[in-house]
Design a protein around this motif. Structure first.
Motif, short mmCIF file in Angstrom:
data_model
loop_
_atom_site.label_atom_id
_atom_site.label_comp_id
_atom_site.label_asym_id
_atom_site.label_seq_id
_atom_site.Cartn_x
_atom_site.Cartn_y
_atom_site.Cartn_z
N UNK A 1 -5.94 -6.48 8.11
CA UNK A 1 -4.67 -6.29 7.42
C UNK A 1 -3.84 -5.19 8.08
N UNK A 2 -2.54 -5.38 8.07
CA UNK A 2 -1.64 -4.36 8.62
C UNK A 2 -1.64 -3.15 7.69
N UNK A 3 -1.36 -1.96 8.23
CA UNK A 3 -1.26 -0.77 7.38
C UNK A 3 -0.24 -0.97 6.27
N UNK A 4 -0.45 -0.28 5.14
CA UNK A 4 0.43 -0.44 3.99
C UNK A 4 1.84 0.06 4.29
N UNK A 5 1.95 1.12 5.08
CA UNK A 5 3.25 1.67 5.42
C UNK A 5 3.27 2.05 6.89
N UNK B 1 1.68 6.54 10.10
CA UNK B 1 1.77 7.98 9.82
C UNK B 1 0.45 8.62 9.44
N UNK B 2 -0.56 7.82 9.16
CA UNK B 2 -1.88 8.36 8.82
C UNK B 2 -2.72 8.61 10.06
N UNK B 3 -2.73 7.65 10.99
CA UNK B 3 -3.59 7.75 12.17
C UNK B 3 -2.83 8.13 13.44
N UNK B 4 -1.50 7.96 13.45
CA UNK B 4 -0.75 8.19 14.68
C UNK B 4 -0.80 7.01 15.64
N UNK B 5 -1.47 5.93 15.24
CA UNK B 5 -1.59 4.77 16.12
C UNK B 5 -0.30 3.98 16.22
N UNK C 1 5.31 -3.72 5.44
CA UNK C 1 5.41 -5.09 5.94
C UNK C 1 5.25 -6.08 4.79
N UNK C 2 6.25 -6.92 4.60
CA UNK C 2 6.20 -7.88 3.50
C UNK C 2 6.76 -9.22 3.93
N UNK C 3 7.26 -9.97 2.98
CA UNK C 3 7.80 -11.30 3.28
C UNK C 3 8.84 -11.68 2.24
N UNK C 4 9.66 -12.67 2.60
CA UNK C 4 10.68 -13.19 1.70
C UNK C 4 10.78 -14.70 1.89
N UNK C 5 11.28 -15.41 0.88
CA UNK C 5 11.41 -16.86 1.02
C UNK C 5 12.53 -17.23 1.98
#
Length: 247
Positions: free
Chosen positions: A44-48, A112-116, A155-159
């Protein structure tokens, strides 16, 4: 790099800028209607993520490997595709021949958590819409706030309506804005404050001497990376609509 380089000021290997000879920086992010946002390892991608840049390139896949043109100004992809026989074009999901060279958008993020670093590369209609909206929001906020403000996104999505029916497309939900290059806040040690001691109970002939007592500890400042970046003040309605009478 040898230990001698480190000991004699030759650098620690972390200075300088990232390589510009490759499109992907760090981990690649991908999106599809089935698995949604994932990295190249299927996680999964990071939350933010903090968006730190976008780019426009031309990309062509040849024998399973990408060919990239990033030198600006970019050539017209129609001119490049006209020089390639249609018989050599690949077939798309719709069964039609697909032009080899395609306008491609690239978005760069930092966790912003890991710097990756993370990179999202897209030439799809839905992906381009997501990147266009992101660019427009950044341009608009910089017009209002100035400086180099950066969006923090989920990261999200829309119709999205397509000729194949209702589908989903990627979307970057902006949840906050940060100012790049803001001064770092440092922790402050509690200071000693001069306060009066309690009154004596018996001998009133002596004046109570002031005593040094520690000041109550201040609220702890944020120590996360985002907490140390400058906050961007929200835009008020009065700034976007000039409703003041000029007389």
């Amino acid at each position: 790099m040898s230990n001698g380089d480190l000991q004699h000021g030759g650098g620690d290997g972390f200075s300088g800028s990232l390589s510009t000879d490759r499109t992907i920086k760090g981990m690649q992010l991908v999106w599809n209607d089935a698995q949604h946002w994932r990295d190249r390892d299927g996680q999964k991608a990071p939350a933010q993520l903090l968006v730190v840049g976008v780019d426009a390139i031309l990309q062509r896949w040849l024998e399973g490997l990408p060919q990239v043109i990033r030198t600006k100004p970019l050539p017209n992809p129609d001119d490049l595709n006209a020089a390639i026989p249609v018989s050599e074009w690949e077939t798309g999901l719709d069964g039609q021949k697909r032009p080899p060279w395609m306008d491609t958008a690239v978005v760069y993020f930092i966790d912003p958590i890991t710097g990756g670093f993370y990179t999202y590369v897209t030439s799809t209609t839905g992906g381009r819409i997501a990147v266009d909206h992101l660019q427009e929001s950044v341009i608009g906020m910089r017009m209002l706030r100035g400086g180099r403000v950066l969006p923090l996104v989920t990261p999200g999505e829309r119709p999205m309506k397509t000729k194949f029916g209702a589908k989903s497309r990627p979307h970057f939900e902006i949840v906050d804005w940060k100012e790049a290059g803001a001064p770092v806040l440092r922790e402050e040690a509690p200071k000693a404050a001069l306060t009066l001691a309690s009154e004596p109970e018996a001998d009133s002939s002596q004046t109570a001497a002031p005593a040094l007592q520690p000041e109550p500890a201040k609220a702890q400042r944020k120590t996360t990376t985002l907490g140390r970046m400058g906050d961007v003040k929200p835009v008020s309605p009065g700034e976007t609509i000039n409703d003041k009478v000029p007389w």
